[in-house]
Write an enzyme that holds these catalytic residues in place. Sequence first.
Site, mmCIF file in Angstrom:
data_model
loop_
_atom_site.group_PDB
_atom_site.id
_atom_site.type_symbol
_atom_site.label_atom_id
_atom_site.label_comp_id
_atom_site.label_asym_id
_atom_site.label_seq_id
_atom_site.Cartn_x
_atom_site.Cartn_y
_atom_site.Cartn_z
ATOM 1 N N ASP A 26 0.827 -1.205 0.000
ATOM 2 C CA ASP A 26 0.000 0.000 0.000
ATOM 3 C C ASP A 26 0.866 1.262 0.000
ATOM 4 O O ASP A 26 1.911 1.317 0.643
ATOM 5 C CB ASP A 26 -0.895 -0.007 1.244
ATOM 6 C CG ASP A 26 -1.747 1.230 1.351
ATOM 7 O OD1 ASP A 26 -2.660 1.393 0.522
ATOM 8 O OD2 ASP A 26 -1.494 2.048 2.262
ATOM 9 N N GLU A 81 1.298 -0.444 -5.124
ATOM 10 C CA GLU A 81 0.330 0.613 -5.410
ATOM 11 C C GLU A 81 1.146 1.900 -5.580
ATOM 12 O O GLU A 81 1.497 2.555 -4.605
ATOM 13 C CB GLU A 81 -0.682 0.777 -4.276
ATOM 14 C CG GLU A 81 -1.755 1.803 -4.621
ATOM 15 C CD GLU A 81 -2.405 2.451 -3.419
ATOM 16 O OE1 GLU A 81 -3.488 3.043 -3.581
ATOM 17 O OE2 GLU A 81 -1.839 2.398 -2.312
#
Length: 670
Positions: free
Chosen positions: A350, A403
């Site tokens: 993330d 990401e």
Amino acid sequence: MALHPVGRPRRSSWEGRMTETPGTTTGTTTRTIAATPAATPAATPAGPVHAPGELDLHLIGEGRHEQLWTVLGAQVTADGTSFRVWAPNAQEVQVAGDWAGWDGSAHPMARLDGPGVWHAFVPDVGVGAQYKYRIRGADGQWVDRADPMAQYAEKPPSSASVVWQSGHQWGDDDWIEARSTRQPVDEAMSTYEVHLASWRKHYSGELYSWDEIADALVPYVADLGFTHVEFMPVMQHPFGGSWGYHVTSYFAADSRFGDPDGLKRLIDRLHQAGVGVILDWVPGHFATDEWALARFDGTPLYEDPNPQRGWHKEWGSHIFNFGRNEVRNFLYANAVFWLEEFHADGLRVDGVASMLYLDYAREAGEWSPNKHGGRENLEAVQFLQEMNATVYKRVPGIVTIAEESTAWPGVTGPTSNGGLGFGFKWNMGWMHDSLDYVARDPLYRSHHHGEMTFSLVYAFAENYVLPISHDEVVHGKGSLLRKMPGDRWQQLANLRAYLAYMWAHPGKQLLFMGCEIGQESEWAESRELDWWLLEHPEHAGVHAMVRDMNHAYSATGALWGRDNDPSGFAWIDANDAGRSTFSFVRRAPGHPDVVCVANFAGTPHDGYRLGLPSEGTWTEVLNTDAETYHGSGVGNLGSITAVAGDVHGQPAYADIVVPPLATVWFRKDA
């Protein structure tokens, strides 16, 4: 195994326990002992020796202990539990547990020579015991802290750590062995993203347990044909509304669903059903809860002490100190932990962009350049490279996915060449452009044709995943279905056409839960999906189309065998803006070619002359307008025949029918 000494009270929750300053019976002098096999911790003069060895402490100090969880935390033995915690700036540390009425003075810890590890052995304490560390920090203040290395924690809002030792026996040997021989970039990969707390709930609103999730999710995903599931963070987090992105216990599975072995059983069952598991992982920032990692030993230990680097303005959380060896070790060992101990097949990392740039979400004057005068966070780059190099070395066949939304070069490049070393990167540009395009009324799409073709300019610059994730169906963005224009029939047709175009586009696919049933309402973590929609044939049609599409995709090597190679893709006609139609061919060695034709106009195209790579019969593998999917039933009777002739620069052609708001796949017959 004995759990608690006889006669000592046990309470069920840390909340409301004694928080007064511990007694002074242990004094204030820090005791240091050598970590040798013959040493006995002064804190436990009557107990056996269970201190970590010199090599372990050396590796911790160097930041190179790849299995850190086997040394720190609560280590259960046959006769008790060793507690070990890294707190280099603490003046005193105690273990406070439910077995001793939360009296920390009963179990003072001894500081070992080296990097600042404290140790105590408590006899007759085992699995299920609750504890925290009571720390007199560098500032002289006593604080209570959960164990950073705890593998189990109390159910929120309680916050004590729980002694744990797994008893799960894995049954996925065949899966793990086969995985070790594969390269995900060359395999089929369609991923179903799941937020476990809101996928299904009991009628009462209570969460499913790990086993209840497995009973429902495993057959569902296997039937739909997804090759993988991706779980939004399953690490312990106190606030459910954070969706797991504000972690407090990085080594503990979310106790809302049960004990850690429940998650292992879920992953085991998915593997035995032929489904891989990606875990969402959050190394970029951590929660601010005062009983967790923040100012752990009275100093900014895990967080960067520089407020320009240690505080995330956008998310209101602490940022790890990537420049400290022990902190980087904590994080990459945590990545190894989930891959080795829980058999995860990969990690979706993330917020990588927020880690890479010193000026991320900061105005001028709120950040300082690196030693070269640039905006790159060099320490974070080093960490990401170390993490990727380590996990790929240790666990063959796994994958890491970034990401990352910027133009940072070499995200999926090898670390040996200065790349970050990820297996895949989310293609956020494709996602934004394509969603902008399909949100437009078909009347105006011809003026924005390039929004769908531009992605092929850079499609092979990195190894990409095409993400339609939770972020696109929340916070006022509406569901994927509601992004589509027109009446309900047109919305559903647009949705089916878009998904089939996405599945044929170079790159792997990720789809958030609910999109496969045409979820109407925006996602909210507080309630389950609108499963009642499947009682309506038009939504059941979307579900059936996704199932057939996934199975056709996995069986069609041309659609994934060269996702990262320009030779695996060629436009047939990228410029038919007037009819809002796109056509291209996908190919891979040893597999028959596949042609995709996507019509995003509201009308069918009869007699559409389509150039094809070869003469002969081409089977209609998928038609999103089929009646079985609640479409209008326009099609080509199952196949088309190509004859010789130069059309669109191809050596053959066929005159076909292209359904309205639909995507069609054709596969060349042998």
